[in-house]
Write a protein that holds these residues in place. Structure first.
Motif, PDB file in Angstrom:
ATOM      1  N   LYS A  50       1.461 -69.271  -3.553  1.00 22.64           N
ATOM      2  CA  LYS A  50       2.231 -68.254  -3.186  1.00 22.64           C
ATOM      3  C   LYS A  50       1.793 -67.400  -1.969  1.00 22.64           C
ATOM      4  O   LYS A  50       2.590 -66.920  -1.381  1.00 22.64           O
ATOM      5  N   PRO A  82      12.536 -68.393   2.759  1.00 20.65           N
ATOM      6  CA  PRO A  82      12.976 -67.154   3.595  1.00 20.65           C
ATOM      7  C   PRO A  82      12.293 -66.985   5.034  1.00 20.65           C
ATOM      8  O   PRO A  82      12.539 -66.322   5.851  1.00 20.65           O
ATOM      9  N   ALA A 117       7.113 -68.135  -0.896  1.00 21.57           N
ATOM     10  CA  ALA A 117       7.951 -67.494  -0.051  1.00 21.57           C
ATOM     11  C   ALA A 117       7.498 -66.842   1.259  1.00 21.57           C
ATOM     12  O   ALA A 117       7.927 -66.504   2.321  1.00 21.57           O
ATOM     13  N   GLN A 118       6.146 -67.270   1.496  1.00 22.19           N
ATOM     14  CA  GLN A 118       5.376 -67.089   2.654  1.00 22.19           C
ATOM     15  C   GLN A 118       5.267 -68.218   3.713  1.00 22.19           C
ATOM     16  O   GLN A 118       4.738 -68.363   4.543  1.00 22.19           O
ATOM     17  N   GLU A 151      10.338 -71.005  -5.351  1.00 24.40           N
ATOM     18  CA  GLU A 151      10.543 -69.490  -5.432  1.00 24.40           C
ATOM     19  C   GLU A 151       9.031 -68.932  -5.031  1.00 24.40           C
ATOM     20  O   GLU A 151       8.948 -67.754  -4.504  1.00 24.40           O
TER      21      GLU A 151
END
Length: 505
Positions: A122, A178, A148-149, A145
């Motif tokens: 994560k 992202p 994200a980092q 998902e």
């Protein structure tokens, strides 16, 4: 011991020839409480050149029993034949940011528990995987998902890698990275796609490198159904790597190379994708045998309702060893799409290329500084536009370096009467261009400059005129016949500024 390393921030293990694991449990009692070992402060993990390495954590007793069973050839295939993952639930890295793996023989990195996301991903910002010959995928779709980092993803020399993100049997609507800034896929001989999804979005991606991935037919495959396979294009379908299911709106640097075995790669950017890559600044394409076009503008020109002018941010274009390349731009954009930010254009070894610029692009290159064309089949630098008024004026106010080398078919700059100005040109090289006249054939040694619209007996203008370029030249490289003609007029042979430095021949 491992449970006491609560402040450990970095683990680096390199060139340990017999190491098999990092954390080893000697007996069942070591994990009797069921609590995993947590490296809560670990930020960086590097494992490189560990030929015997199998897992970050293992139970020595279970491993010994498995080894004994194999030696007696009594192990059932499904019992111990399943591939072992590098990480499991016994050791956790909840704050890991940087993961580097190279030259280890693991078959999987993450354990297969779709309902439970690996807590060590994560906070990952960088993943670099290289020379891991047994890996055939990196991530599962359910893990994306949690990433994200993630900012950097680089994979190279993994000979069994077929897909970067594999689906897990469910319909994939959209896949999002992202914060991903850099993606590099290098020397992956079996890679067929990046992922299977209906839409891939990397809104922050700045740099994309694809090199020596000969089986890469498309960047993504469309997910068909929960049980059905991904939908891929037929092998005989000629298309582009990207389509409108891929969104890289902030991409600035794109390098594609070594796709010489890929037979279905016709063009790099189809019309539907041009506006999706409008922030692209640097484009390099090398060693792609089947590429015929870089920018497909056909559909853009044919659209009935003309859209507003789109300004490309492209600054640097480098094309090398593209034997089937016929067009950089397959149609003249006629002002619909502007490339006025181009600064550098290099083209090498493209024997099928007959012209470089469409007329409307060549008329609007105010930032161009360097133009090099070498070993190509180019007959003219700028293609004829039938709708263009007679006598166009080509102005290159910032070009300082013009190199034309080994262009045996080059006959003219533009097919027709025109003018061209190169006020800042400092370096000029014209070698191996037998069919073109560089300067007017009849040089008059007087103070009156030669007319730029001078036409030879075949109705072709010389490449350049004396009066507008020679005063600023510092370096000049010519064939002997062209140099001899120039030397007959010494008043054009000097760099006419206060320093009066001679041109270097």
């Amino acid at each position: 011991m491992a449970r006491r390393l609560v402040r450990l921030e970095e683990i680096t293990i390199i060139d340990c020839k017999i190491m098999e694991e990092v954390v080893a449990e000697e007996s069942e009692n070591d994990a009797a409480d069921g609590e995993p070992i947590k490296f809560t402060q670990l930020r960086r993990l590097t494992l490189q050149r560990l030929p015997q390495f199998t897992s970050f954590h293992s139970n020595r007793r279970q491993k010994l029993l498995a080894s004994e069973a194999r030696s007696k050839e009594i192990v059932a295939g499904n019992e111990l034949g399943t591939s072992k993952s590098l990480f499991n639930t016994k050791v956790l890295f909840p704050n890991l940011e940087d993961l580097k793996l190279s030259s280890i023989k693991v078959e999987k990195i993450w354990y297969d528990q779709p309902a439970v996301q690996p807590p060590c991903v994560k906070n990952l910002a960088s993943i670099e995987i290289g020379n891991c010959s047994n890996l055939n995928y990196l991530l599962t779709s359910s893990m994306v998902e949690s990433l994200a980092q993630l900012e950097r993803l680089e994979i190279w020399n993994c000979e069994s890698m077929e897909e970067i993100v594999v689906p897990e049997g469910i319909g994939e609507g959209k896949m999002l990275f992202p914060k991903l800034l850099c993606l590099a896929l290098i020397v992956l001989p079996k890679l067929t796609r990046f992922c299977t999804t209906n839409l891939l979005e990397c809104h922050s991606l700045k740099e994309l490198r694809l090199r020596n991935c000969p089986e890469l037919k498309e960047f993504i495959s469309i997910s068909s159904s929960a049980d059905g396979p991904a939908m891929s294009k037929p092998d005989n379908t000629k298309s582009a790597i990207f389509d409108d299911k891929v969104a890289f709106p902030d991409l600035e640097f794109f390098h594609i190379a070594g796709m010489d075995n890929l037979k279905n790669l016709l063009n790099i950017f189809p019309s539907s994708m041009l506006r999706r890559f409008h922030n692209l600044e640097s484009l390099a394409i090398t060693d792609c045998d089947s590429v015929e076009e870089i920018f497909d503008l056909q559909a853009l020109i044919n659209v009935e309702q003309r859209l507003a002018v789109t300004a490309s941010q492209l600054r640097d274009v480098r094309l090398r060893n593209l034997p089937q390349l016929k067009h950089v731009w397959n149609r003249d954009p006629q002002g619909i799409l502007s490339f006025h930010n181009l600064c550098t254009v290099h083209v090498w070894r493209c024997p099928g290329l007959r012209s470089l610029f469409p007329a409307s692009i060549a008329l609007n290159l105010p930032q161009l500084e360097e133009l090099r064309i070498e070993n190509c089949g180019v007959e003219e630098i700028v293609a004829k536009d039938e709708g263009l008024e007679e006598g166009p004026e080509f102005l290159f106010p910032k070009v300082t370096d013009l190199q034309l080398r080994k262009l045996p078919e080059l006959k003219r700059f533009y097919p027709g009467i025109h003018t061209s100005e190169w006020p800042r040109l400092k370096k000029l090289g014209v070698i191996g261009c037998e069919k073109i006249e560089i300067f007017p054939s009849e040089i008059k040694c007087s103070h009156e400059p030669c007319r730029e619209d001078h036409m030879d007996i075949e109705g072709q203008q010389p490449l350049l005129s004396f009066g507008k370029i020679i005063p600023n030249l510092e370096h000049l490289l010519l064939e002997s016949k062209d140099a001899s003609a120039l030397l007959k007029c010494p008043q054009y042979f000097y760099y006419k500024t206060q320093s009066s430095r001679p041109i270097l021949l």
